[in-house]
Design an enzyme around this catalytic site. Structure first.
Site, PDB file in Angstrom:
ATOM      1  N   HIS A   1       9.895   8.959 -27.739  1.00 28.66           N
ATOM      2  CA  HIS A   1       8.904   9.944 -27.280  1.00 28.66           C
ATOM      3  C   HIS A   1       9.282  11.401 -27.607  1.00 28.66           C
ATOM      4  CE1 HIS A   1       5.799  11.611 -24.680  1.00 28.66           C
ATOM      5  NE2 HIS A   1       6.726  12.333 -24.080  1.00 28.66           N
TER       6      HIS A   1
ATOM      7  N   HIS B   1       1.791  12.320 -29.578  1.00 29.57           N
ATOM      8  CA  HIS B   1       1.362  10.978 -29.144  1.00 29.57           C
ATOM      9  C   HIS B   1       0.756  10.203 -30.300  1.00 29.57           C
ATOM     10  CE1 HIS B   1       1.084  11.754 -24.514  1.00 29.57           C
ATOM     11  NE2 HIS B   1       2.223  11.192 -24.851  1.00 29.57           N
TER      12      HIS B   1
ATOM     13  N   GLU C   1      11.778  17.252 -24.827  1.00 26.83           N
ATOM     14  CA  GLU C   1      11.070  17.776 -23.644  1.00 26.83           C
ATOM     15  C   GLU C   1      11.761  19.034 -23.092  1.00 26.83           C
ATOM     16  OE1 GLU C   1       8.144  16.875 -22.743  1.00 26.83           O
ATOM     17  OE2 GLU C   1       7.854  14.721 -23.059  1.00 26.83           O
TER      18      GLU C   1
ATOM     19  N   LYS D   1       4.058  11.793 -11.300  1.00 26.07           N
ATOM     20  CA  LYS D   1       3.167  10.938 -12.105  1.00 26.07           C
ATOM     21  C   LYS D   1       3.872   9.616 -12.334  1.00 26.07           C
ATOM     22  CE  LYS D   1       0.410  13.875 -15.181  1.00 26.07           C
ATOM     23  NZ  LYS D   1       0.202  14.158 -16.612  1.00 26.07           N
TER      24      LYS D   1
ATOM     25  N   ARG E   1       0.821  -1.243   0.000  1.00 24.22           N
ATOM     26  CA  ARG E   1       0.000   0.000   0.000  1.00 24.22           C
ATOM     27  C   ARG E   1       0.842   1.275   0.000  1.00 24.22           C
ATOM     28  NH1 ARG E   1      -3.328  -2.939   3.623  1.00 24.22           N
ATOM     29  NH2 ARG E   1      -5.166  -3.672   2.527  1.00 24.22           N
TER      30      ARG E   1
ATOM     31  N   HIS F   1       2.058  17.406 -27.453  1.00 30.18           N
ATOM     32  CA  HIS F   1       1.795  15.987 -27.193  1.00 30.18           C
ATOM     33  C   HIS F   1       0.575  15.444 -27.942  1.00 30.18           C
ATOM     34  CE1 HIS F   1       4.920  16.434 -24.263  1.00 30.18           C
ATOM     35  NE2 HIS F   1       4.764  15.223 -23.787  1.00 30.18           N
TER      36      HIS F   1
ATOM     37  N   GLU G   1      -3.103  17.944 -12.099  1.00 28.93           N
ATOM     38  CA  GLU G   1      -3.553  18.265 -13.462  1.00 28.93           C
ATOM     39  C   GLU G   1      -5.036  18.632 -13.540  1.00 28.93           C
ATOM     40  OE1 GLU G   1      -1.555  15.986 -16.459  1.00 28.93           O
ATOM     41  OE2 GLU G   1      -2.930  16.700 -17.994  1.00 28.93           O
TER      42      GLU G   1
ATOM     43  N   LYS H   1       9.015  22.810 -14.984  1.00 33.44           N
ATOM     44  CA  LYS H   1       8.127  21.745 -14.507  1.00 33.44           C
ATOM     45  C   LYS H   1       7.736  21.994 -13.048  1.00 33.44           C
ATOM     46  CE  LYS H   1       6.590  17.277 -14.852  1.00 33.44           C
ATOM     47  NZ  LYS H   1       6.650  16.042 -15.570  1.00 33.44           N
TER      48      LYS H   1
ATOM     49  N   ARG I   1      -1.310  22.357 -15.354  1.00 30.00           N
ATOM     50  CA  ARG I   1      -0.397  21.242 -15.666  1.00 30.00           C
ATOM     51  C   ARG I   1      -0.641  20.708 -17.083  1.00 30.00           C
ATOM     52  NH1 ARG I   1       1.928  16.491 -11.642  1.00 30.00           N
ATOM     53  NH2 ARG I   1       3.292  15.567 -13.198  1.00 30.00           N
TER      54      ARG I   1
ATOM     55  N   ASN J   1       1.408  19.480 -21.817  1.00 26.51           N
ATOM     56  CA  ASN J   1       1.077  18.616 -22.960  1.00 26.51           C
ATOM     57  C   ASN J   1       1.308  19.321 -24.290  1.00 26.51           C
ATOM     58  OD1 ASN J   1       0.240  16.308 -21.544  1.00 26.51           O
ATOM     59  ND2 ASN J   1      -1.654  17.360 -20.996  1.00 26.51           N
TER      60      ASN J   1
HETATM   61  N1  LIG Z   1       5.903  10.479 -15.517  1.00 23.36           N
HETATM   62  C1  LIG Z   1       5.997  11.478 -16.347  1.00 23.36           C
HETATM   63  O1  LIG Z   1       5.645  12.623 -16.014  1.00 23.36           O
HETATM   64  C2  LIG Z   1       6.559  11.243 -17.714  1.00 23.36           C
HETATM   65  C3  LIG Z   1       6.856  12.330 -18.553  1.00 23.36           C
HETATM   66  C4  LIG Z   1       7.444  12.075 -19.798  1.00 23.36           C
HETATM   67  C5  LIG Z   1       7.717  10.762 -20.176  1.00 23.36           C
HETATM   68  N2  LIG Z   1       7.412   9.739 -19.335  1.00 23.36           N
HETATM   69  C6  LIG Z   1       7.722   8.346 -19.687  1.00 23.36           C
HETATM   70  O2  LIG Z   1       9.139   8.253 -19.806  1.00 23.36           O
HETATM   71  C7  LIG Z   1       9.465   7.190 -20.698  1.00 23.36           C
HETATM   72  C8  LIG Z   1      10.472   7.708 -21.695  1.00 23.36           C
HETATM   73  O3  LIG Z   1      11.623   8.089 -20.984  1.00 23.36           O
HETATM   74  P1  LIG Z   1      13.101   7.790 -21.517  1.00 23.36           P
HETATM   75  O4  LIG Z   1      13.258   8.354 -22.864  1.00 23.36           O
HETATM   76  O5  LIG Z   1      14.043   8.207 -20.449  1.00 23.36           O
HETATM   77  O6  LIG Z   1      12.995   6.229 -21.734  1.00 23.36           O
HETATM   78  P2  LIG Z   1      13.733   4.939 -21.239  1.00 23.36           P
HETATM   79  O7  LIG Z   1      13.761   4.857 -19.770  1.00 23.36           O
HETATM   80  O8  LIG Z   1      13.071   3.840 -21.973  1.00 23.36           O
HETATM   81  O9  LIG Z   1      15.236   5.159 -21.747  1.00 23.36           O
HETATM   82  C9  LIG Z   1      15.509   5.200 -23.127  1.00 23.36           C
HETATM   83  C10 LIG Z   1      16.647   4.222 -23.486  1.00 23.36           C
HETATM   84  O10 LIG Z   1      17.873   4.726 -22.965  1.00 23.36           O
HETATM   85  C11 LIG Z   1      18.543   3.697 -22.240  1.00 23.36           C
HETATM   86  N3  LIG Z   1      19.327   4.358 -21.199  1.00 23.36           N
HETATM   87  C12 LIG Z   1      18.887   4.916 -20.053  1.00 23.36           C
HETATM   88  N4  LIG Z   1      19.888   5.545 -19.424  1.00 23.36           N
HETATM   89  C13 LIG Z   1      21.002   5.360 -20.156  1.00 23.36           C
HETATM   90  C14 LIG Z   1      22.349   5.782 -20.051  1.00 23.36           C
HETATM   91  N5  LIG Z   1      22.752   6.575 -19.041  1.00 23.36           N
HETATM   92  N6  LIG Z   1      23.217   5.416 -21.012  1.00 23.36           N
HETATM   93  C15 LIG Z   1      22.817   4.655 -22.080  1.00 23.36           C
HETATM   94  N7  LIG Z   1      21.541   4.256 -22.253  1.00 23.36           N
HETATM   95  C16 LIG Z   1      20.654   4.600 -21.298  1.00 23.36           C
HETATM   96  C17 LIG Z   1      17.444   2.783 -21.746  1.00 23.36           C
HETATM   97  O11 LIG Z   1      17.933   1.490 -21.490  1.00 23.36           O
HETATM   98  C18 LIG Z   1      16.470   2.828 -22.917  1.00 23.36           C
HETATM   99  O12 LIG Z   1      16.853   1.890 -23.889  1.00 23.36           O
HETATM  100  C19 LIG Z   1       8.156   6.739 -21.318  1.00 23.36           C
HETATM  101  O13 LIG Z   1       7.719   5.574 -20.668  1.00 23.36           O
HETATM  102  C20 LIG Z   1       7.200   7.891 -21.014  1.00 23.36           C
HETATM  103  O14 LIG Z   1       5.859   7.483 -20.930  1.00 23.36           O
HETATM  104  C21 LIG Z   1       6.852   9.958 -18.112  1.00 23.36           C
END
Ligand SMILES: NC(=O)c1ccc[n+]([C@@H]2O[C@H](COP(=O)([O-])OP(=O)(O)OC[C@H]3O[C@@H](n4cnc5c(N)ncnc54)[C@H](O)[C@@H]3O)[C@@H](O)[C@H]2O)c1
Length: 349
Positions: A259, A247, A181, A139, A118, A243, A232, A222, A236, A240
């Site tokens: 992304h 998306h 971003e 989030k 929990r 997006h 949101e 942010k 907030r 987007n």
């Molecule tokens: N919670 C939120 O507010 C929010 C906002 C934006 C995006 N997201 C989420 O974030 C994710 C995308 O984030 P991301 O682009 O960081 O993705 P990710 O975590 O999938 O990382 C991208 C790639 O980089 C690799 N990687 C990570 N760190 C590394 C490093 N230091 N050196 C070499 N490779 C490395 C990972 O293994 C992966 O293959 C999505 O799931 C998206 O939905 C969440």
């Protein structure tokens, strides 16, 4: 080291530096039954051992979970597997979870923390540029086969700690994705902060980036937004920007585009809709210079169908975040969307 306090419902601090010296300055380790690190295979291979060796000072038991890289791991099935591992290895309510990776790991481990027993405390140790966005704001989510991030929560971490030296191993593609971003935050800065850093960021991108400085600026945007609207209900939604089309593009391309790159295309689309052709054209020029992944353009209806399912829509009307003198969230008619889409296609073919 740069420190950014976040005044959320449970306040916490983001730190950015070139080492893990934050570890000696935090109180999280006290009375922990275990530390439970969640990471992915790539981050584990590149940085796992070094990180693991530093944690030994702070807990007798370290539980280490490694998932496959990519959004496919952000699922309820992975959560079930992780919970099983946690239970078998003795994790309990006093365990601290560490999300060690990019946004995928942050969302997954954050969601795990929100439901395990929990709710247990967690911290974010981000390793991608993109995660300056995802690690802040609380989030957390996993995907459902029918919709990305469909199962989630608002669950704030105890802290977020960047050691930017880990960014050196990112591929150029992942750096570009993260910049999507950061550039979005730069465009929003003129509406959110006292001064804009848009021009300065594009200048800085011409040479080697000082990540501590620039990620801190993105995080400041942010922070300012989520402090006003943690759940949101209003402002907030500005985050987007880019997006709605982004998306849709990501989904039509079946996630071939990371992304942040999809968001770059999405921002060009949104600028065209905002009537800001100058910003649209200059972002396009920058994207072309960076060799952003080309889009395999499909007929407009494919994107329209995806945009119809966007969370900002009301009663089936597609709504966009647009940047004019002010930020507006505006219903947009289908013929305007199609005309903008045709312009995008013409620009990139
Ligand atoms: N919670 C939120 O507010 C929010 C906002 C934006 C995006 N997201 C989420 O974030 C994710 C995308 O984030 P991301 O682009 O960081 O993705 P990710 O975590 O999938 O990382 C991208 C790639 O980089 C690799 N990687 C990570 N760190 C590394 C490093 N230091 N050196 C070499 N490779 C490395 C990972 O293994 C992966 O293959 C999505 O799931 C998206 O939905 C969440």
């Amino acid at each position: 080291m740069v420190k950014i306090p976040i005044a959320a419902s449970t306040p916490y601090e983001v730190t950015l530096g070139h080492s893990d010296s934050w570890m000696s300055n935090v109180s999280y380790w006290k009375d922990r039954s275990a530390i439970w690190v969640v990471t992915d295979e790539t981050v584990n291979r590149l940085h796992g051992e070094a990180f693991h060796s530093q944690l030994h000072r702070f807990a007798e038991q370290i539980v280490w979970s490694v998932v496959e890289p990519g959004d496919g791991s952000k699922s309820l099935q992975t959560i079930e597997r992780l919970v099983e591992q946690g239970l078998r290895e003795g994790c309990d309510r006093h365990t601290l979870i560490i999300a060690f990776g990019g946004g995928m790991v942050g969302d997954l481990a954050g969601f795990l923390a929100s439901v395990f027993m929990r709710g247990v405390p967690y911290i974010q140790v981000p390793t991608t540029v993109l995660a300056h966005d995802s690690a802040v704001g609380g989030k957390v989510a996993v995907n459902h086969p029918l919709a990305k991030n469909a199962i989630g929560a608002f669950y704030q971490p105890l802290g977020v700690h960047y050691n930017v030296s880990r960014l050196e191993t990112l591929t150029p593609l992942e750096v570009r994705s993260g910049l999507g971003e950061l550039i979005k935050h730069a465009y929003l800065s003129r509406h959110v902060l006292e001064s804009s850093f848009e021009v300065d960021l594009f200048k800085a991108l011409e040479s080697e980036m000082d990540w501590v400085t620039w990620l801190a600026k993105g995080i400041d945007v942010k922070r300012t937004v989520v402090e006003q609207d943690e759940r949101e209900q209003g402002i907030r939604a500005w985050l987007n920007f880019g997006h709605t089309f982004g998306h849709a593009l990501e989904s039509v391309e079946t996630y071939r585009l990371p992304h942040g790159e999809a968001i770059l295309y999405g921002m060009v689309f949104a600028f065209l809709l905002s009537g800001d052709v100058q910003r649209a054209a200059s972002l396009k020029k920058w994207m072309d210079e960076q060799d952003v992944t080309p889009v395999d353009w499909k007929p407009f209806d494919a994107y329209l169908e995806k945009m119809t399912h966007d969370k900002k829509n009301r009663k089936g009307v597609i709504r966009f975040v647009l940047l004019r003198d002010e930020v507006v969230i505006e219903p947009v008619q289908i013929d305007r969307l199609q005309a903008t889409f045709e312009k995008m296609k013409e620009w990139w073919t």
